[in-house]
Enzyme design. Structure first.
Site, PDB file in Angstrom:
ATOM      1  N   ARG A  29       0.850  -1.111  -0.058  1.00  0.00           N
ATOM      2  CA  ARG A  29       0.142  -0.101  -0.052  1.00  0.00           C
ATOM      3  C   ARG A  29       0.884   1.330  -0.045  1.00  0.00           C
ATOM      4  NH1 ARG A  29      -3.717  -0.361   4.829  1.00  0.00           N
ATOM      5  NH2 ARG A  29      -1.993  -1.681   5.702  1.00  0.00           N
ATOM      6  N   LEU A  47       1.383   3.444  -2.265  1.00  0.00           N
ATOM      7  CA  LEU A  47       0.713   4.804  -2.980  1.00  0.00           C
ATOM      8  C   LEU A  47      -0.364   5.227  -1.694  1.00  0.00           C
ATOM      9  CD1 LEU A  47       0.080   6.516  -5.369  1.00  0.00           C
ATOM     10  CD2 LEU A  47      -1.580   5.087  -6.004  1.00  0.00           C
ATOM     11  N   ILE A 101     -29.051   3.796  14.781  1.00  0.00           N
ATOM     12  CA  ILE A 101     -28.929   2.624  13.741  1.00  0.00           C
ATOM     13  C   ILE A 101     -27.982   1.589  14.445  1.00  0.00           C
ATOM     14  CG2 ILE A 101     -28.421   1.984  11.481  1.00  0.00           C
ATOM     15  CD1 ILE A 101     -30.859   3.702  11.835  1.00  0.00           C
ATOM     16  N   GLY A 102     -27.144   1.982  15.505  1.00  0.00           N
ATOM     17  CA  GLY A 102     -26.398   0.882  16.028  1.00  0.00           C
ATOM     18  C   GLY A 102     -24.987   1.414  16.706  1.00  0.00           C
ATOM     19  N   ASP A 122     -28.886  -5.875  10.043  1.00  0.00           N
ATOM     20  CA  ASP A 122     -28.492  -4.931   9.060  1.00  0.00           C
ATOM     21  C   ASP A 122     -28.314  -5.652   7.570  1.00  0.00           C
ATOM     22  OD1 ASP A 122     -28.510  -2.710  10.598  1.00  0.00           O
ATOM     23  OD2 ASP A 122     -26.602  -3.342  11.473  1.00  0.00           O
ATOM     24  N   GLU A 145     -26.770  -3.161  -3.290  1.00  0.00           N
ATOM     25  CA  GLU A 145     -25.545  -3.144  -4.194  1.00  0.00           C
ATOM     26  C   GLU A 145     -25.379  -4.474  -4.467  1.00  0.00           C
ATOM     27  OE1 GLU A 145     -23.081  -1.415  -0.967  1.00  0.00           O
ATOM     28  OE2 GLU A 145     -21.632  -3.173  -1.327  1.00  0.00           O
ATOM     29  N   CYS A 148     -28.541   1.048   3.994  1.00  0.00           N
ATOM     30  CA  CYS A 148     -27.786   2.340   3.671  1.00  0.00           C
ATOM     31  C   CYS A 148     -28.487   2.766   2.045  1.00  0.00           C
ATOM     32  CB  CYS A 148     -26.450   2.293   3.588  1.00  0.00           C
ATOM     33  SG  CYS A 148     -25.649   1.616   5.280  1.00  0.00           S
ATOM     34  N   HIS A 201     -23.502  11.731   7.462  1.00  0.00           N
ATOM     35  CA  HIS A 201     -22.116  11.689   6.745  1.00  0.00           C
ATOM     36  C   HIS A 201     -21.701  12.813   6.849  1.00  0.00           C
ATOM     37  CE1 HIS A 201     -24.802   8.514   5.255  1.00  0.00           C
ATOM     38  NE2 HIS A 201     -23.864   7.840   5.112  1.00  0.00           N
TER      39      HIS A 201
HETATM   40  N1  GLN Z   1     -25.522  -1.242  12.735  1.00  0.00           N
HETATM   41  C1  GLN Z   1     -24.381  -0.707  11.911  1.00  0.00           C
HETATM   42  C2  GLN Z   1     -23.890   0.527  12.382  1.00  0.00           C
HETATM   43  O1  GLN Z   1     -24.559   1.300  13.121  1.00  0.00           O
HETATM   44  C3  GLN Z   1     -25.141  -0.302  10.636  1.00  0.00           C
HETATM   45  C4  GLN Z   1     -24.251   0.166   9.544  1.00  0.00           C
HETATM   46  C5  GLN Z   1     -24.183   0.181   8.121  1.00  0.00           C
HETATM   47  O2  GLN Z   1     -25.670  -0.171   7.805  1.00  0.00           O
HETATM   48  N2  GLN Z   1     -23.623   0.523   7.374  1.00  0.00           N
HETATM   49  O3  GLN Z   1     -22.847   1.014  12.249  1.00  0.00           O
HETATM   50 ZN    ZN Z   2     -26.606   2.555   6.919  1.00  0.00          ZN
END
Ligand code: GLN
Ligand code: ZN
Length: 755
Positions: A16, A18, A433-434, A601, A607, A645, A696
């Site tokens: 790695r 670079l 979300i966790g 999750d 994707e 996501c 984000h």
């Molecule tokens: N439970 C995970 C978190 O909160 C879900 C993350 C995700 O979906 N990328 O980090």
């Molecule tokens: Zn997510």
């Protein structure tokens, strides 16, 4: 005339190099000259590796300081307005990473890989202008050390097909950009008497329509005419292109690249290629997995191809660029020898391509002693592998055979009324979300534990203290359904993988994800079963610290598979079933230990979708079935959540509904209530937690803002059906941002509830 062809080579460096040079440059530790020197040394080494392996067609311009799509944007002068006061490398990196005054360009996944490209933003006012410097100088760099390269360029159709444009139809830009591509080929034609130019056109594997086909014809008719000194190869990968082969073959290009690993259907169109007399670049060695090639099977495929296409018109190649596979097994000193003997990374794949080509073109008699023993050894290893007890687990097999329960017993309607009573949460219940922030101290402590510098007890105490604090923070803020914060997890896949038989880990299996970022996916080599537990004890511990509900957290089968390298001897659907079974055991353990809500999750659900429409029903079937099987052990009153996501559910809403989770949280924060409308349109029954703020960004949204967001959601769905949460896990954020944001979120809900 050469016989072996490599679509592209990874650029980040086997150690790695670079990555580290880039990061040093960004932080001001080294100059641009020093960065360039590292890049030059890497390119040189990569060309030499390929030369040594006997590869005839070696690429230039597969290198990039960040991403090839961004390079193409730069080459075309497609610079968005907000970066125009910068120039040179500063401008280039600002486009990728943002600057003080301008947000970065968007990035997204390259087809169905985990590589991300920078999405071009095109508009009418752009002053497109060719800058071929990088391409020309890289070609000359290779030439100076005696390697005559083919030049890799992203094809115009793929470039436009992946761009964002004001009016939505980026193919309208063909007439502006095609002249620049022609100009580019003109410049390239001065480099040598003959130059091969490879245009990557993976856009074709998604399927075509008449407009795309006529553009395809137009572009390559014109480009092929630019100079007789240029031989054009159009390569595709990741799937078949049966619906565009005929059109491509009608253009005067020299060669066409087809993937016979992930696009076996391509075999059906060989007569068209044969009739056209074009050279066929046959993608035979999988460029995006880590397993040794089955040489006999590859020879079979090549011989099948050779029944239709003349042998002298065939080149043996990788299925795609080796960008998607790790570098070399040479540094895997810690790996189990047997597992390692099954594997092949980028550099080993070069040798495979050479060996296969030699046998195919010149027969076994042409092999020298080393080559012959390599062939025999590989054959031997693969034979032993197929019966290895490392792979095959009788118990797992038996359990699958006897499997009778595939889903939960009760309907959603029956479950939800019981859950609402038992769990006692109200409308607009708040949750997260966790994950909570992974602080640098937490990471450092985990690293110390992994290195054996601190004992397990000390580490566990540290995690417990983190959970204590995390629970307290959530209680203070007044969140309804709490989480433990996931401090014990380095990563939502790796953590579980480490607790499963059938999963392996590398120490140097890095693959570029974006820019300087690399990932080291674990790999599934055998049948999956739990070693011990999947860590439910942490959730139970968290629950013991509060009277509020704590939501357990697991990663679903599709996501586990998508973010791992997977075995190829059984279908993905079966791997998913095996993972589902261990998850259902873990859920049972959770509920037996007093946990009433569990989230599974499926971050990678979308994707994972196939590139070709015709393969979607099969994917959806196993993806949904494996989710349902995972949660099949949940009692009626145990509430199952899932998280994805994404925000765009229009095409897949029925599939999401079929997963039958009691609650789904999604990533709608950046799109207001627009994207939620589909849930209403289809009469979606289950509960939904649309993310109400974007995690984000470090920004702390105000109460007002979130209130407006909630009110907007209420215009679409009734409050009874809605949960309120951020739009993803908080692990990349800082507590200074998380705490005020969550406080504002809870306050916003309070104010709305007061109406
Ligand atoms: N439970 C995970 C978190 O909160 C879900 C993350 C995700 O979906 N990328 O980090
Ligand atoms: Zn997510």
């Amino acid at each position: 005339m050469g016989k072996t062809y490599i679509i592209g080579f990874p650029r980040i460096g086997e150690k790695r190099e670079l990555k580290f040079a880039l990061e040093d440059f960004w932080s001001g530790k080294i100059s641009f000259d020093e960065l360039e020197n590292t890049a030059k040394a890497l390119k040189k080494r990569h060309w030499e590796y390929q030369k040594k392996a006997g590869i005839d067609f070696i690429s230039s311009n597969d290198f990039s300081f960040y991403d090839n799509m961004l390079d193409t944007t730069f080459m075309l002068g497609a610079i968005p307005e907000r970066f125009r006061d910068l120039n040179g490398i500063e401008q280039y990196f600002a486009m990728a990473r943002g600057s003080r005054d301008a947000v970065a360009m968007e990035m997204t996944k390259w087809f169905n890989t985990n590589y991300h490209y920078i999405v071009p933003e095109l508009n009418e006012n752009m002053d497109f202008k060719l800058d071929a410097t990088k391409i020309i100088s890289e070609y000359n760099e290779a030439k100076e050390i005696g390697v005559k390269t083919k030049i890799n360029i992203i094809g115009l159709l793929t470039y436009l097909g992946l761009s964002k444009c004001d009016n939505g139809n980026c193919y309208d830009f063909i007439d502006k950009l095609l002249p620049l591509y022609e100009e580019l080929l003109g410049a390239i034609s001065t480099l040598d008497d003959e130059v091969v130019v490879q245009f990557d056109e993976p856009i074709l594997v998604r399927g075509v329509n008449d407009i795309l086909l006529s553009n395809l014809k137009k572009v390559y008719d014109r480009l092929a005419l630019v100079s007789t000194k240029i031989k054009i190869a159009v390569v595709t990968y990741f799937e078949h292109i049966n619906d565009s082969i005929a059109t491509l073959c009608q253009t005067p290009i020299w060669a066409i690249g087809l993937d016979f690993v992930h696009g076996k259907e391509n075999l059906k169109s060989l007569d068209i290629v044969a009739k056209s007399g074009k050279t066929l670049i046959a993608g035979i060695v999988n460029g995006r997995n880590i397993w040794k090639n089955d040489i006999d099977a590859s020879l079979d495929t090549l011989n099948t191809i050779a029944k239709t296409v003349k042998k002298e018109n065939i080149l043996v190649s990788t299925s795609c660029s080796l960008l998607h596979s790790p570098y070399t097994l040479a540094y895997e000193q810690k790996m189990d020898d047997e597992l390692k003997s099954w594997m092949s990374y980028g550099i080993e794949k070069l040798d495979e391509v050479s060996l296969i080509a030699k046998i195919f073109f010149a027969g076994f008699d042409s092999l020298n002693g080393d080559e012959l023993s390599k062939y025999n050894e590989t054959k031997d290893i693969l034979l032993r592998k197929s019966t290895s007890t490392k792979i095959n687990n009788r118990d797992v097999e038996q359990r699958l055979k006897e499997l009778k329960k595939f889903e939960r017993d009760d309907s959603f309607e029956d479950r939800i009324s019981v859950q609402r009573e038992v769990l006692g949460y109200g409308d607009l219940a708040t949750t997260t979300i966790g994950s909570f922030p992974q602080t640098s101290e937490l990471r450092a402590t985990r690293l110390k534990f992994k290195k054996g510098e601190i004992s397990e007890d000390i580490y566990n105490d540290y995690i417990k203290a983190y959970i204590d604090e995390c629970i307290k923070i959530q209680e203070d803020i007044g969140i309804d359904v709490l989480v433990h914060g996931e401090p014990e997890r380095n990563d939502m896949v790796e953590f579980f993988a480490e607790r499963l038989n059938g999963y392996g880990f590398s120490s140097n299996g890095w693959v570029q994800s974006y820019g300087s970022r690399c990932v080291k996916p674990p790999f599934i080599y055998g049948d999956i079963s739990r070693k011990g537990t999947l860590g439910y004890e942490w959730i139970v511990y968290a629950q013991s610290k509060t009277d509020k509900l704590v939501k357990g957290m697991l990663t679903g089968p599709v996501t586990m598979i998508n973010w791992s390298f997977v075995r190829e001897d059984i279908p993905r659907s079966l791997i998913a079933t095996q993972i589902a079974l261990v998850l259902s055991d873990e859920i049972d353990d959770l509920q037996k230990n007093g946990i009433k809500i569990v989230q599974v999750d499926e971050a990678a659900f979308k994707e994972g979708y196939p590139l070709r429409e015709q393969n979607i029903p099969e994917y959806e079937k196993w993806a949904v079935e494996s989710f349902k099987l995972s949660v099949s052990s949940a009692r009626k009153e145990t509430q199952i959540h899932t998280h994805m996501c994404y925000s765009e559910f229009n095409d897949i809403i029925k599939t999401i509904e079929a997963m039958d989770a009691d609650v789904i949280s999604i990533e709608t924060a950046r799109s207001g209530n627009e994207l939620l409308k589909i849930f209403k349109e289809v009469g979606y029954k289950q509960e939904v937690g649309p993310g109400i703020y974007d995690i984000h960004s470090p920004r702390v949204p105000s109460v007002e803002e979130m209130k407006d967001q909630i009110l907007a959601l209420l215009e679409v769905l009734p409050k009874k059906q809605l949960w309120i949460n951020p739009d993803c896990g908080l692990k990349t954020r800082k507590y200074e941002e998380v705490i005020p944001s969550l406080k504002n979120m809870v306050q916003a809900v309070k104010e709305v509830r007061g109406y």
